[in-house]
Motif scaffolding. Structure first.
Motif, PDB file in Angstrom:
ATOM      1  N   LEU A   1       1.060  -1.124   0.069  1.00 65.26           N
ATOM      2  CA  LEU A   1       0.258   0.287   0.256  1.00 65.26           C
ATOM      3  C   LEU A   1       0.389   1.437  -0.096  1.00 65.26           C
ATOM      4  O   LEU A   1       0.638   2.576  -0.259  1.00 65.26           O
ATOM      5  CB  LEU A   1      -1.101   0.129   1.055  1.00 65.26           C
ATOM      6  CG  LEU A   1      -1.840  -1.266   0.967  1.00 65.26           C
ATOM      7  CD1 LEU A   1      -2.813  -0.966   2.765  1.00 65.26           C
ATOM      8  CD2 LEU A   1      -2.731  -1.027  -0.155  1.00 65.26           C
ATOM      9  N   GLY A   2       1.726   1.127   0.662  1.00 62.44           N
ATOM     10  CA  GLY A   2       3.222   2.381   0.877  1.00 62.44           C
ATOM     11  C   GLY A   2       2.457   3.043   2.032  1.00 62.44           C
ATOM     12  O   GLY A   2       2.820   4.711   1.339  1.00 62.44           O
ATOM     13  N   GLN A   3       1.720   2.795   2.232  1.00 65.17           N
ATOM     14  CA  GLN A   3       1.274   3.709   3.669  1.00 65.17           C
ATOM     15  C   GLN A   3       2.003   3.206   4.833  1.00 65.17           C
ATOM     16  O   GLN A   3       2.134   2.010   5.581  1.00 65.17           O
ATOM     17  CB  GLN A   3      -0.137   4.021   4.057  1.00 65.17           C
ATOM     18  CG  GLN A   3      -1.103   3.933   2.312  1.00 65.17           C
ATOM     19  CD  GLN A   3      -1.102   5.148   2.751  1.00 65.17           C
ATOM     20  OE1 GLN A   3      -0.173   6.158   2.994  1.00 65.17           O
ATOM     21  NE2 GLN A   3      -2.641   5.635   2.457  1.00 65.17           N
ATOM     22  N   PRO A   4       2.470   3.736   5.882  1.00 64.07           N
ATOM     23  CA  PRO A   4       2.714   4.257   7.442  1.00 64.07           C
ATOM     24  C   PRO A   4       1.730   3.049   8.236  1.00 64.07           C
ATOM     25  O   PRO A   4       0.669   3.466   7.288  1.00 64.07           O
ATOM     26  CB  PRO A   4       3.097   5.276   7.851  1.00 64.07           C
ATOM     27  CG  PRO A   4       3.469   5.952   6.267  1.00 64.07           C
ATOM     28  CD  PRO A   4       2.798   5.185   4.857  1.00 64.07           C
ATOM     29  N   TRP A   5       1.702   2.955   9.080  1.00 62.25           N
ATOM     30  CA  TRP A   5       1.188   1.934   9.663  1.00 62.25           C
ATOM     31  C   TRP A   5       0.295   2.868   9.924  1.00 62.25           C
ATOM     32  O   TRP A   5      -1.260   2.433   9.767  1.00 62.25           O
ATOM     33  CB  TRP A   5       1.503   1.041  11.294  1.00 62.25           C
ATOM     34  CG  TRP A   5       2.017   2.118  11.674  1.00 62.25           C
ATOM     35  CD1 TRP A   5       3.397   2.398  12.316  1.00 62.25           C
ATOM     36  CD2 TRP A   5       1.426   2.764  13.031  1.00 62.25           C
ATOM     37  NE1 TRP A   5       2.986   3.294  13.002  1.00 62.25           N
ATOM     38  CE2 TRP A   5       2.233   3.495  13.837  1.00 62.25           C
ATOM     39  CE3 TRP A   5      -0.073   2.129  14.105  1.00 62.25           C
ATOM     40  CZ2 TRP A   5       1.511   3.902  14.785  1.00 62.25           C
ATOM     41  CZ3 TRP A   5      -0.562   2.557  14.918  1.00 62.25           C
ATOM     42  CH2 TRP A   5       0.588   2.920  15.742  1.00 62.25           C
ATOM     43  N   ASN A   6       0.716   3.320  10.820  1.00 60.74           N
ATOM     44  CA  ASN A   6      -1.083   4.983  10.980  1.00 60.74           C
ATOM     45  C   ASN A   6      -1.465   5.807  10.578  1.00 60.74           C
ATOM     46  O   ASN A   6      -1.900   7.023  10.780  1.00 60.74           O
ATOM     47  CB  ASN A   6      -0.193   5.857  12.103  1.00 60.74           C
ATOM     48  CG  ASN A   6       1.380   6.283  12.316  1.00 60.74           C
ATOM     49  OD1 ASN A   6       1.300   6.699  10.658  1.00 60.74           O
ATOM     50  ND2 ASN A   6       1.844   7.531  13.205  1.00 60.74           N
ATOM     51  N   ALA A   7      -1.095   5.577   8.602  1.00 62.56           N
ATOM     52  CA  ALA A   7      -1.296   6.485   7.925  1.00 62.56           C
ATOM     53  C   ALA A   7      -2.895   5.941   7.494  1.00 62.56           C
ATOM     54  O   ALA A   7      -3.690   6.962   6.879  1.00 62.56           O
ATOM     55  CB  ALA A   7      -0.315   6.397   6.650  1.00 62.56           C
ATOM     56  N   LEU A   8      -2.978   5.189   7.222  1.00 67.05           N
ATOM     57  CA  LEU A   8      -4.602   4.424   7.081  1.00 67.05           C
ATOM     58  C   LEU A   8      -5.386   5.393   8.188  1.00 67.05           C
ATOM     59  O   LEU A   8      -5.371   5.246   8.957  1.00 67.05           O
ATOM     60  CB  LEU A   8      -5.030   3.237   7.393  1.00 67.05           C
ATOM     61  CG  LEU A   8      -3.479   2.425   6.689  1.00 67.05           C
ATOM     62  CD1 LEU A   8      -3.235   0.702   6.987  1.00 67.05           C
ATOM     63  CD2 LEU A   8      -4.162   2.823   4.835  1.00 67.05           C
ATOM     64  N   GLN A   9      -6.880   6.150   7.498  1.00 68.72           N
ATOM     65  CA  GLN A   9      -7.706   6.364   8.608  1.00 68.72           C
ATOM     66  C   GLN A   9      -8.903   5.889   7.789  1.00 68.72           C
ATOM     67  O   GLN A   9      -9.062   5.376   7.473  1.00 68.72           O
ATOM     68  CB  GLN A   9      -7.804   8.235   7.820  1.00 68.72           C
ATOM     69  CG  GLN A   9      -6.263   8.622   8.304  1.00 68.72           C
ATOM     70  CD  GLN A   9      -5.573   8.900   9.386  1.00 68.72           C
ATOM     71  OE1 GLN A   9      -7.350   9.004  10.112  1.00 68.72           O
ATOM     72  NE2 GLN A   9      -4.935   8.430   9.383  1.00 68.72           N
ATOM     73  N   ASN A  10     -10.190   6.123   8.378  1.00 67.25           N
ATOM     74  CA  ASN A  10     -11.072   5.501   8.891  1.00 67.25           C
ATOM     75  C   ASN A  10     -11.962   5.447   7.196  1.00 67.25           C
ATOM     76  O   ASN A  10     -13.576   6.306   8.187  1.00 67.25           O
ATOM     77  CB  ASN A  10     -11.967   4.941  10.167  1.00 67.25           C
ATOM     78  CG  ASN A  10     -13.479   4.610   9.930  1.00 67.25           C
ATOM     79  OD1 ASN A  10     -13.483   3.657   9.587  1.00 67.25           O
ATOM     80  ND2 ASN A  10     -14.427   4.896  10.408  1.00 67.25           N
ATOM     81  N   THR A  11     -11.389   6.106   6.278  1.00 66.51           N
ATOM     82  CA  THR A  11     -12.468   6.478   4.884  1.00 66.51           C
ATOM     83  C   THR A  11     -12.778   5.194   4.291  1.00 66.51           C
ATOM     84  O   THR A  11     -12.115   4.230   4.576  1.00 66.51           O
ATOM     85  CB  THR A  11     -11.291   7.610   4.459  1.00 66.51           C
ATOM     86  OG1 THR A  11      -9.862   6.779   3.781  1.00 66.51           O
ATOM     87  CG2 THR A  11     -11.010   8.382   5.514  1.00 66.51           C
ATOM     88  N   THR A  12     -13.446   5.705   3.357  1.00 65.60           N
ATOM     89  CA  THR A  12     -14.219   4.872   2.243  1.00 65.60           C
ATOM     90  C   THR A  12     -12.971   4.142   0.802  1.00 65.60           C
ATOM     91  O   THR A  12     -12.570   2.967   1.356  1.00 65.60           O
ATOM     92  CB  THR A  12     -15.199   4.922   1.108  1.00 65.60           C
ATOM     93  OG1 THR A  12     -15.913   5.039   2.068  1.00 65.60           O
ATOM     94  CG2 THR A  12     -15.843   4.483   0.361  1.00 65.60           C
ATOM     95  N   LYS A  13     -11.748   4.972   1.157  1.00 64.45           N
ATOM     96  CA  LYS A  13     -10.942   4.571   0.118  1.00 64.45           C
ATOM     97  C   LYS A  13      -9.796   3.735   1.023  1.00 64.45           C
ATOM     98  O   LYS A  13      -9.005   2.524   0.626  1.00 64.45           O
ATOM     99  CB  LYS A  13      -9.403   5.866  -0.819  1.00 64.45           C
ATOM    100  CG  LYS A  13      -9.409   5.922  -0.830  1.00 64.45           C
ATOM    101  CD  LYS A  13      -8.648   6.999  -1.712  1.00 64.45           C
ATOM    102  CE  LYS A  13      -6.636   6.583  -2.431  1.00 64.45           C
ATOM    103  NZ  LYS A  13      -5.927   6.198  -0.944  1.00 64.45           N
ATOM    104  N   ASP A  14      -9.221   4.463   1.791  1.00 65.93           N
ATOM    105  CA  ASP A  14      -8.245   3.306   2.992  1.00 65.93           C
ATOM    106  C   ASP A  14      -8.850   2.162   3.292  1.00 65.93           C
ATOM    107  O   ASP A  14      -8.283   1.187   3.413  1.00 65.93           O
ATOM    108  CB  ASP A  14      -7.961   4.187   3.949  1.00 65.93           C
ATOM    109  CG  ASP A  14      -6.947   4.909   3.647  1.00 65.93           C
ATOM    110  OD1 ASP A  14      -6.634   5.706   2.046  1.00 65.93           O
ATOM    111  OD2 ASP A  14      -6.875   6.016   4.360  1.00 65.93           O
TER     112      ASP A  14
END
Length: 383
Positions: free
Chosen positions: A353-366
Motif C-alpha cells: 500500500l506504500g502507507q505507514p502503519w498509522n497513515a491509514l484512516q477510517n475512510t471509504t478509500k483506505d
C-alpha cells in the motif's frame, strides 16, 4: 375509608388549561403551557446509560453546553419570541376534565379542558414525566432569568419507555442524531423508523452482545453512546465500525453471516452468529496479541479502518472453519497465519500500500484498499 387511606397525602398536581387531541385512541395528546420554572417539576431528562446489569436505560444524548448557553442568552434578551416547544411523555395517570358547554369540542375531536399533571414534591423526588424532545431547550429554560416565561408543550400520556424512544427517534429524524446514539437505541425499538435504520438494528444487537458477553474478546472494549466518561479510556473500539462490518456481512449473499438468516421465514440464528463472531475475533486477538486492546492511536487493528477490513476478511476465513470442530479458534488462527506476516498494525509500513502503519484512516478509500489487500493476499497464499 380506612385510617391508612385518610393519612395518605394527596399527590401534588399542576392544573393547566389544555387541548386534548385524539390522534391515537390509546395515547391522548395534550397541548398546554408551562412556566419555565415548572418544567423541572414535571419532567426529567432520560439520559442514555446502562444499569449494573448492562440493560440500556434512557435515550437522550449528553448536554451540549454551548448550545444551551446560546439558547439561554436569547431567553435573557429583550423581546423574546420562543415558539419552539417541548415534547413530553406524561404519566398515564394524568387527569383531564373537559370544560362545560356545547363548544368545548370541534369536528376533529379536539377538546378543551383542564389537565391535572402530577408534579415532584421537592427537587430530590423523581419527576413523573420525561423530556422526549427539547432537552437542550429545557436546560436553558431552567436557567433563564425569567422563571415565569411561558413555554408551549405537547405531551402524550404514556409511561411506555419503548414508545418514548420511538417518538424520540422520529422527531429527531430531520436533524440527525449522533450515529452512535441511534445505533445503540435501535435494539430497544420494536419497529425502526426507516428501512435504513432497520438494517442496523440486528448488527447493533450483536455489538451489544460482543460488548457484554464475558466470552467475547470485545468484552468491555466497545465505546457506545451510553459509555460513561470515566470508562471511555478503556473502551478502544467505536461501535459504528463493528455495526457497519456486521451489516455488510448480513446483507451480502456472499457474507458469512448471511447464511444464518432465513429470508423466507424472517428468522435469524443469532446463537450461531454469536458463536461465529466470538470464534473469529478470538482468533484475531490471539494472532495479534500486541495490537489487541490498545487505543486506535497505537494500533490500527482497533481503529475503524482495521475493524472494517478484518470484518470483510471474516467472510473469506469463516467459510473454511468448522465451528463444530475440535478447536475452531485454532482453525481461525491457522487461516490468519497466511496474512499475519504482512500486517503492520502498530509499526512499520504496509509495503504494497506504500502507507505507514498509522497513515491509514477510517475512510471509504483506505478501508477498501486495506480490505482488498488482505483478502487478495489471503487468497493467493492459500493457493
Amino acid at each position: 375509608m380506612t385510617g391508612e387511606q385518610q393519612r395518605k397525602p394527596r399527590q401534588k398536581v399542576l392544573e393547566r388549561r389544555a387541548l386534548r387531541v385524539m390522534q391515537n385512541e390509546n395515547v391522548p395528546l395534550y397541548l398546554f403551557t408551562l412556566a419555565a420554572e415548572e418544567i423541572e417539576q414535571v419532567a426529567d431528562i432520560a439520559r442514555i446509560s446502562r444499569d449494573e446489569a448492562g440493560k440500556l436505560i434512557g435515550y437522550q444524548r449528553k448536554e451540549k453546553k454551548q448550545h444551551v448557553r446560546q439558547i439561554q442568552d436569547y431567553l435573557d434578551s429583550a423581546n423574546v419570541l420562543f415558539p419552539n416547544g417541548l415534547i413530553m411523555a406524561l404519566p398515564s395517570d394524568v387527569r383531564f376534565k373537559s370544560s362545560r358547554g356545547p363548544a368545548t369540542s370541534d369536528a376533529l375531536g379536539t377538546t378543551a379542558g383542564i389537565l391535572e399533571i402530577p408534579i415532584a414534591d421537592g427537587l430530590d423526588q423523581p419527576r413523573p414525566g420525561w423530556i422526549v424532545d427539547g432537552q437542550q431547550r429545557s436546560l436553558a429554560l431552567a436557567r433563564a432569568a425569567n422563571r415565569r416565561f411561558p413555554v408551549p408543550v405537547a405531551g402524550f400520556a404514556s409511561s411506555d419507555l419503548e414508545l418514548q424512544r420511538d417518538q424520540f427517534m422520529r422527531v429527531n429524524s430531520v436533524h440527525p442524531l449522533p450515529t452512535n446514539l441511534v445505533t445503540e437505541l435501535l435494539p430497544e425499538v420494536v419497529a425502526a423508523p426507516s428501512p435504513r435504520l432497520s438494517a442496523r438494528k440486528l448488527p447493533s444487537e450483536l455489538v451489544d452482545m460482543l460488548n457484554q458477553d464475558p466470552a467475547s474478546p470485545f468484552h468491555n472494549l466497545i465505546k457506545r453512546a451510553s459509555t460513561e466518561p470515566e470508562e471511555s479510556r478503556q473502551r478502544v473500539v467505536t461501535d459504528n465500525s463493528l455495526v457497519e462490518g456486521l451489516r455488510e456481512s448480513l446483507k451480502s449473499s456472499s457474507g458469512a453471516l448471511y447464511l444464518y438468516r432465513n429470508i423466507t421465514a424472517g428468522t435469524t440464528d443469532t446463537e450461531g452468529i454469536r458463536q461465529l463472531l466470538i470464534t473469529y475475533w478470538t482468533g484475531v486477538r490471539n494472532t495479534f496479541p500486541d495490537a489487541w486492546g490498545r487505543p486506535p492511536t497505537e494500533s490500527r487493528l482497533m481503529h475503524g479502518v482495521g475493524i472494517r477490513a478484518m470484518s470483510r476478511l471474516l467472510d473469506h476465513v469463516m467459510v473454511r472453519v468448522n465451528l463444530r470442530g475440535k478447536d475452531p479458534v485454532a482453525a481461525v488462527e491457522r487461516e490468519l497465519a497466511y496474512i499475519a506476516p504482512l500486517c503492520r498494525w502498530t509499526d512499520g509500513t504496509w509495503e504494497e500500500l506504500g502507507q505507514p502503519w498509522n497513515a491509514l484512516q477510517n475512510t471509504t478509500k483506505d478501508i477498501s484498499e486495506l480490505a482488498n489487500y488482505l483478502m487478495r493476499a489471503y487468497t493467493d497464499a492459500r493457493r
